[in-house]
Each structure stands twice: as C-alpha cells, then as structure tokens.
Scaffold this motif. Sequence first.
Motif, PDB file in Angstrom:
ATOM      1  N   TYR A 433       2.575  10.690  -2.832  1.00  0.00           N
ATOM      2  CA  TYR A 433       3.029  11.838  -2.057  1.00  0.00           C
ATOM      3  C   TYR A 433       3.281  11.411  -0.606  1.00  0.00           C
ATOM      4  CZ  TYR A 433       0.590  13.725  -6.090  1.00  0.00           C
ATOM      5  OH  TYR A 433       0.159  13.962  -7.352  1.00  0.00           O
ATOM      6  N   VAL A 434       4.461  11.756  -0.089  1.00  0.00           N
ATOM      7  CA  VAL A 434       4.864  11.271   1.229  1.00  0.00           C
ATOM      8  C   VAL A 434       4.081  11.929   2.369  1.00  0.00           C
ATOM      9  CG1 VAL A 434       7.178  10.647   0.479  1.00  0.00           C
ATOM     10  CG2 VAL A 434       6.751  12.956   1.364  1.00  0.00           C
ATOM     11  N   GLU A 435       3.430  13.068   2.117  1.00  0.00           N
ATOM     12  CA  GLU A 435       2.655  13.750   3.151  1.00  0.00           C
ATOM     13  C   GLU A 435       1.179  13.367   3.090  1.00  0.00           C
ATOM     14  OE1 GLU A 435       6.031  15.785   4.646  1.00  0.00           O
ATOM     15  OE2 GLU A 435       4.076  15.314   5.457  1.00  0.00           O
ATOM     16  N   GLN A 436       0.903  12.242   2.415  1.00  0.00           N
ATOM     17  CA  GLN A 436      -0.470  11.745   2.326  1.00  0.00           C
ATOM     18  C   GLN A 436      -0.511  10.277   2.749  1.00  0.00           C
ATOM     19  OE1 GLN A 436      -2.056  12.353  -1.613  1.00  0.00           O
ATOM     20  NE2 GLN A 436      -1.895  14.595  -1.495  1.00  0.00           N
ATOM     21  N   TYR A 437      -1.683   9.851   3.186  1.00  0.00           N
ATOM     22  CA  TYR A 437      -1.887   8.465   3.623  1.00  0.00           C
ATOM     23  C   TYR A 437      -3.286   8.077   3.161  1.00  0.00           C
ATOM     24  CZ  TYR A 437      -1.421   4.473   6.885  1.00  0.00           C
ATOM     25  OH  TYR A 437      -1.303   3.242   7.468  1.00  0.00           O
ATOM     26  N   LEU A 438      -3.416   6.971   2.458  1.00  0.00           N
ATOM     27  CA  LEU A 438      -4.688   6.604   1.834  1.00  0.00           C
ATOM     28  C   LEU A 438      -5.160   5.231   2.324  1.00  0.00           C
ATOM     29  CD1 LEU A 438      -6.933   7.156  -0.271  1.00  0.00           C
ATOM     30  CD2 LEU A 438      -5.443   6.083  -1.979  1.00  0.00           C
ATOM     31  N   ILE A 439      -6.372   5.202   2.819  1.00  0.00           N
ATOM     32  CA  ILE A 439      -6.991   3.956   3.265  1.00  0.00           C
ATOM     33  C   ILE A 439      -8.274   3.741   2.468  1.00  0.00           C
ATOM     34  CG2 ILE A 439      -8.015   2.726   5.224  1.00  0.00           C
ATOM     35  CD1 ILE A 439      -6.352   4.600   7.059  1.00  0.00           C
ATOM     36  N   LYS A 440      -8.485   2.520   2.025  1.00  0.00           N
ATOM     37  CA  LYS A 440      -9.690   2.176   1.279  1.00  0.00           C
ATOM     38  C   LYS A 440     -10.492   1.164   2.091  1.00  0.00           C
ATOM     39  CE  LYS A 440     -11.162  -0.069  -3.046  1.00  0.00           C
ATOM     40  NZ  LYS A 440     -10.659  -0.729  -4.283  1.00  0.00           N
ATOM     41  N   SER A 441     -11.709   1.542   2.471  1.00  0.00           N
ATOM     42  CA  SER A 441     -12.577   0.587   3.172  1.00  0.00           C
ATOM     43  C   SER A 441     -13.693   0.153   2.231  1.00  0.00           C
ATOM     44  CB  SER A 441     -13.149   1.198   4.458  1.00  0.00           C
ATOM     45  OG  SER A 441     -13.861   2.385   4.210  1.00  0.00           O
ATOM     46  N   THR A 442     -13.929  -1.153   2.202  1.00  0.00           N
ATOM     47  CA  THR A 442     -14.929  -1.752   1.313  1.00  0.00           C
ATOM     48  C   THR A 442     -16.113  -2.207   2.159  1.00  0.00           C
ATOM     49  OG1 THR A 442     -13.144  -2.545  -0.121  1.00  0.00           O
ATOM     50  CG2 THR A 442     -15.326  -3.514  -0.449  1.00  0.00           C
ATOM     51  N   HIS A 443     -17.322  -1.912   1.682  1.00  0.00           N
ATOM     52  CA  HIS A 443     -18.534  -2.214   2.444  1.00  0.00           C
ATOM     53  C   HIS A 443     -19.583  -2.843   1.524  1.00  0.00           C
ATOM     54  CE1 HIS A 443     -16.943   0.532   5.556  1.00  0.00           C
ATOM     55  NE2 HIS A 443     -16.510   1.205   4.504  1.00  0.00           N
ATOM     56  N   LEU A 444     -20.488  -3.580   2.116  1.00  0.00           N
ATOM     57  CA  LEU A 444     -21.597  -4.168   1.354  1.00  0.00           C
ATOM     58  C   LEU A 444     -22.855  -3.353   1.583  1.00  0.00           C
ATOM     59  CD1 LEU A 444     -21.383  -8.065   1.648  1.00  0.00           C
ATOM     60  CD2 LEU A 444     -21.032  -6.639  -0.372  1.00  0.00           C
ATOM     61  N   ARG A 445     -23.425  -2.837   0.486  1.00  0.00           N
ATOM     62  CA  ARG A 445     -24.676  -2.089   0.551  1.00  0.00           C
ATOM     63  C   ARG A 445     -25.651  -2.725  -0.427  1.00  0.00           C
ATOM     64  NH1 ARG A 445     -25.549   4.490   0.499  1.00  0.00           N
ATOM     65  NH2 ARG A 445     -27.814   4.465   0.240  1.00  0.00           N
ATOM     66  N   ASN A 446     -26.717  -3.284   0.092  1.00  0.00           N
ATOM     67  CA  ASN A 446     -27.704  -3.989  -0.737  1.00  0.00           C
ATOM     68  C   ASN A 446     -27.044  -5.051  -1.618  1.00  0.00           C
ATOM     69  OD1 ASN A 446     -29.840  -2.445   0.287  1.00  0.00           O
ATOM     70  ND2 ASN A 446     -29.540  -0.849  -1.263  1.00  0.00           N
ATOM     71  N   GLY A 447     -26.091  -5.747  -1.023  1.00  0.00           N
ATOM     72  CA  GLY A 447     -25.450  -6.854  -1.727  1.00  0.00           C
ATOM     73  C   GLY A 447     -24.357  -6.452  -2.694  1.00  0.00           C
ATOM     74  N   GLN A 448     -24.055  -5.156  -2.798  1.00  0.00           N
ATOM     75  CA  GLN A 448     -23.017  -4.684  -3.718  1.00  0.00           C
ATOM     76  C   GLN A 448     -21.908  -3.968  -2.949  1.00  0.00           C
ATOM     77  OE1 GLN A 448     -24.167  -2.870  -7.486  1.00  0.00           O
ATOM     78  NE2 GLN A 448     -26.312  -3.333  -7.049  1.00  0.00           N
ATOM     79  N   GLU A 449     -20.690  -4.063  -3.487  1.00  0.00           N
ATOM     80  CA  GLU A 449     -19.559  -3.415  -2.839  1.00  0.00           C
ATOM     81  C   GLU A 449     -19.555  -1.910  -3.110  1.00  0.00           C
ATOM     82  OE1 GLU A 449     -15.929  -5.325  -4.037  1.00  0.00           O
ATOM     83  OE2 GLU A 449     -16.086  -6.816  -2.422  1.00  0.00           O
ATOM     84  N   VAL A 450     -19.347  -1.127  -2.052  1.00  0.00           N
ATOM     85  CA  VAL A 450     -19.150   0.317  -2.165  1.00  0.00           C
ATOM     86  C   VAL A 450     -17.862   0.654  -1.426  1.00  0.00           C
ATOM     87  CG1 VAL A 450     -21.598   0.892  -2.400  1.00  0.00           C
ATOM     88  CG2 VAL A 450     -20.589   0.747  -0.118  1.00  0.00           C
ATOM     89  N   TYR A 451     -17.245   1.797  -1.792  1.00  0.00           N
ATOM     90  CA  TYR A 451     -15.914   2.098  -1.284  1.00  0.00           C
ATOM     91  C   TYR A 451     -15.870   3.493  -0.663  1.00  0.00           C
ATOM     92  CZ  TYR A 451     -15.227  -1.641  -4.639  1.00  0.00           C
ATOM     93  OH  TYR A 451     -15.348  -2.812  -5.330  1.00  0.00           O
ATOM     94  N   LEU A 452     -15.186   3.577   0.470  1.00  0.00           N
ATOM     95  CA  LEU A 452     -14.934   4.855   1.128  1.00  0.00           C
ATOM     96  C   LEU A 452     -13.428   5.047   1.213  1.00  0.00           C
ATOM     97  CD1 LEU A 452     -15.792   7.372   2.678  1.00  0.00           C
ATOM     98  CD2 LEU A 452     -15.939   5.983   4.759  1.00  0.00           C
ATOM     99  N   TYR A 453     -12.934   6.120   0.578  1.00  0.00           N
ATOM    100  CA  TYR A 453     -11.502   6.424   0.607  1.00  0.00           C
ATOM    101  C   TYR A 453     -11.227   7.451   1.706  1.00  0.00           C
ATOM    102  CZ  TYR A 453     -11.067   3.986  -3.849  1.00  0.00           C
ATOM    103  OH  TYR A 453     -11.073   3.028  -4.837  1.00  0.00           O
ATOM    104  N   HIS A 454     -10.373   7.084   2.631  1.00  0.00           N
ATOM    105  CA  HIS A 454      -9.977   7.959   3.729  1.00  0.00           C
ATOM    106  C   HIS A 454      -8.636   8.593   3.324  1.00  0.00           C
ATOM    107  CE1 HIS A 454     -12.754   5.620   6.480  1.00  0.00           C
ATOM    108  NE2 HIS A 454     -12.559   4.769   5.485  1.00  0.00           N
ATOM    109  N   ILE A 455      -8.652   9.898   3.036  1.00  0.00           N
ATOM    110  CA  ILE A 455      -7.458  10.588   2.555  1.00  0.00           C
ATOM    111  C   ILE A 455      -6.913  11.440   3.702  1.00  0.00           C
ATOM    112  CG2 ILE A 455      -6.544  12.207   0.862  1.00  0.00           C
ATOM    113  CD1 ILE A 455      -8.949  11.407  -0.946  1.00  0.00           C
ATOM    114  N   LEU A 456      -5.792  11.026   4.270  1.00  0.00           N
ATOM    115  CA  LEU A 456      -5.183  11.737   5.396  1.00  0.00           C
ATOM    116  C   LEU A 456      -4.081  12.648   4.866  1.00  0.00           C
ATOM    117  CD1 LEU A 456      -6.620   9.206   6.610  1.00  0.00           C
ATOM    118  CD2 LEU A 456      -4.876   9.200   8.389  1.00  0.00           C
ATOM    119  N   LEU A 457      -4.155  13.931   5.208  1.00  0.00           N
ATOM    120  CA  LEU A 457      -3.205  14.921   4.709  1.00  0.00           C
ATOM    121  C   LEU A 457      -2.462  15.567   5.874  1.00  0.00           C
ATOM    122  CD1 LEU A 457      -5.512  16.743   2.131  1.00  0.00           C
ATOM    123  CD2 LEU A 457      -4.032  14.785   1.720  1.00  0.00           C
TER     124      LEU A 457
END
Length: 461
Positions: A433-457
Amino acid sequence: MFCYLIKKIKDKSRAEKQIVANIRGNKLEGYWLEEHIKYSLENQLNQCYNHIGRYIKNNEYIGFKYDILKSYTDLIDESKIVSFLKGCCKDLDSMLCWNAVKIFIERDCDNPFIIKLSKKYLLLSRCEEKDYNFIGNALSVLFYTNHKDSLKEYYLALKDKENRRDDFTIETINDFKSFSDKDITEIEKIFYLVYNDKIIDNFAYYSAKSYLAILVSNCSNNKKDYDRIKALINKMLKKSDTNDTYVFFLNHLLKGADTTYYNSLVRQYSFSEAKALLEYKKQDVTIMLKDVLYACNLTQQNKLFWGTEDERTKQVLDLLSMKYTTKDQSRYGISSGGKSAGEVDGVISDLSGVEKFIEAINLKSIDKNSLSSHISKLEQKYDSKGLKEKYLIIYHNSSSKFQDFCTRYYKYINSEYQFYYRKTNMSIEKVDYVEQYLIKSTHLRNGQEVYLYHILLNMRE
C-alpha cells in the motif's frame, strides 16, 4: 516549552526549589500548573505532594487529567491511596470521579465502594432529566466485578438512550465471564432492542451489537452456560423464524457460542491452519503482519475512524478479530510508574496462541519524547514475556509530505534513538500500500533475535 526552560537552567536544585514555591503559592493555572505538577511527580518532589493532592480534588482542569491522578497515586503512601481516591468521588458526574474509579479497577481494590457508587449513578441517570456523561464508566464497573445486575442495568441504559448512535463504551466487557438464569432473560431483551428491524440506521447500537456477541461468546466457555445460551437462542430462532434479520444474527451469536465452547474442550486445527503454522517461520513477512497491514489500510480508507489513536486502533483490532483473538487496552507488565500493571494498546494472538503487542501513537512530526515513551513500553515495560514480534503503529496526522516524514523517522530511530535491547539491523520492508511505510528493527534479547515492526500510516487531514 516548560521542559525546555528547565533544561536551560544550569542549577537544577534552584530550579526545583522555585517549582515547589510556585506550586505552594497557589497562583498557577492551566498549562503552567499542569507542567509544574507533572515535573514534580516525575522527579518525586515530595514537598509538593499535599498541595498536588488538593489541586487534583479542587482544580477542575487538573482533576480532568487521568495521568496526573495515576502518577500521584503511584507515589503517595499506600495506606492513603484508597481514602484519597474516595475523596475524589464526591461529584459523581465529574471526570475526576471516574478517573479515580478507573484506578480502583486497575488496583483491584474496594469493589463494594465502586459498585455502590456506580449503581447510584445509573439510578440518577434514569431519574433526573439532564445529560449524564459517564454511564459507560458505571456499567464498566458492574461488568468488571461480574455484578448480578450488570445486564439488567445495561439494558435499561440502552433503552433510555435517545441517540442510538451515541453508544456506550464498556472497557471491561471481556471481564464478564458467567451468566445466571436472570441474565439469560436480559440477553433476549437486549437482542430484540438492538436488532429491532424497525430501526433503519445501520450504525444504531453499533457497540451494543459487538458487546452482545462478546458476552455470548465469552460466557460459553463452560457447559452449564453454553447449554443455557444454546437453549435461549434456539427458542428465539423458533419465535423469529419468519424474520430473516433476526435469524441471521441469532445464528451468528450461536456460532460464536459454539466456537468458544468447543475451543474450551480442545484446540483443533484445520489442514490449512496446520499448514500455515508449519510455513510460518519460512516467510519473510509473517502472515499476521500482512493482515495487520491490510487492517490498517481499511482503517485508512474509512474516515469514520480518523479520530483518536484509541478509536483508530480499536478499528484495526476489530477487523483483525475476524481472524485472530484480539484484546484492546489489556493490562500487562508494569506501568511507567513501576507499580501496577500497564496497559498495552492492543494484543493479537496468532494461530498457535502466541501473542503480539500493538502500541499506537498519533504524530504530526518527530516527537522524540512520545516515541521514546511508546517504544520503551513495547521493549521493556509491558513485555515481561520476551515476545519475538511487536508492532508500533504511527498515525501521521499532517498535510505535509508523508515520504519526508518517513525519511526523518527512519533517520531518527536508525541513527539517534537508543533502544533498550541492542539493535543489530534496521531495514525498510516492502508493502502493498502506497500510503504505508514499514520498517523492521532487529534486536538481541538474551542472545535471541526479536523484531519490532514500525508501521507508518498516512492519515492525511
């Protein structure tokens, strides 16, 4: 402005002494009083606490601010909290009163007091010819405590409502878990009231219809209540077999009851659901993320829901509830004050029962303080479970170029913002969708990858 001025003063101790003197001087009003109080609470200037307590009770502007009351009760002596909150409830038709009731609910204390107060308020609303603005709050108390008169009072409130579109919001509807024989009668009365085929306005009793489905579904999680509900609906189907509208919605309620009851016995997956679970981790963008983006797109298209962030997020969750289990304003983790449970804006459970948190915010520009507060809630304060994926929805409210805002947002979180868990990657993801923008940030928590999706509308005003 206030925080900016404070930061400009090099002598913090002197600045705080002046703040204390200003609060004690009883000459502040409006914005400046609010900012002085917020600073005092955030920095725990306990010399001001007694004065702040009086401002909360006696100043209508300050009494209207839930966040101030919440912060204040998080800081004062535990033994004084209940008596202070009761002192805030003298005027039943005030925001202060119902802000205090909300804190009673969050702390799960003195239910008899808030029940008595709520029943008195509901009685007054039926006996006096004036506008009563907190009927939904009073009903929320009864549903939260599973009070025996919850459904009776709800029916009477709906029946008295002249403007059927201006429905009641009951924040605790999901806390009501069991029916009595008396409640069954009220369910029937509520159904015929809100689905009256003489009402041609499709938006009439919109919330009541949703709440009715939730009540029937939630209270069908044991055999006794399920059998009661099923018997009632079958009786109503026989009585209404010539009315297609009634038959359709009664079958819809019955389906919800069936689903809840059989799910309470055993969780079974269809072939397509099982296949989706097996393929879940193979996808670059998860199935649920695609559904979240689609629900956001539908919300963007419908300007009826271009209001507060809560209204927008509720619409997103309502759309997702057709496929997933969702909750809004659920209590998890700890609050920003570090004592009671905090409220995350939304929770979605995927096909395997794993939860994903949603936090949302309205922004016109890059407000670093607001962003820091919301990201912190998702990263640490509300997520005590260590969830793999979470969603931050940014509703951009501005006539300025959306792409420019997205570029500034990406630059800020990628280069300036300090995440609680170490960032290992930041990527811009493809969206449909052209009116959306998606960013995925990857982080290490206790040695494992976790993900935060930033959904801009883009919510163009």
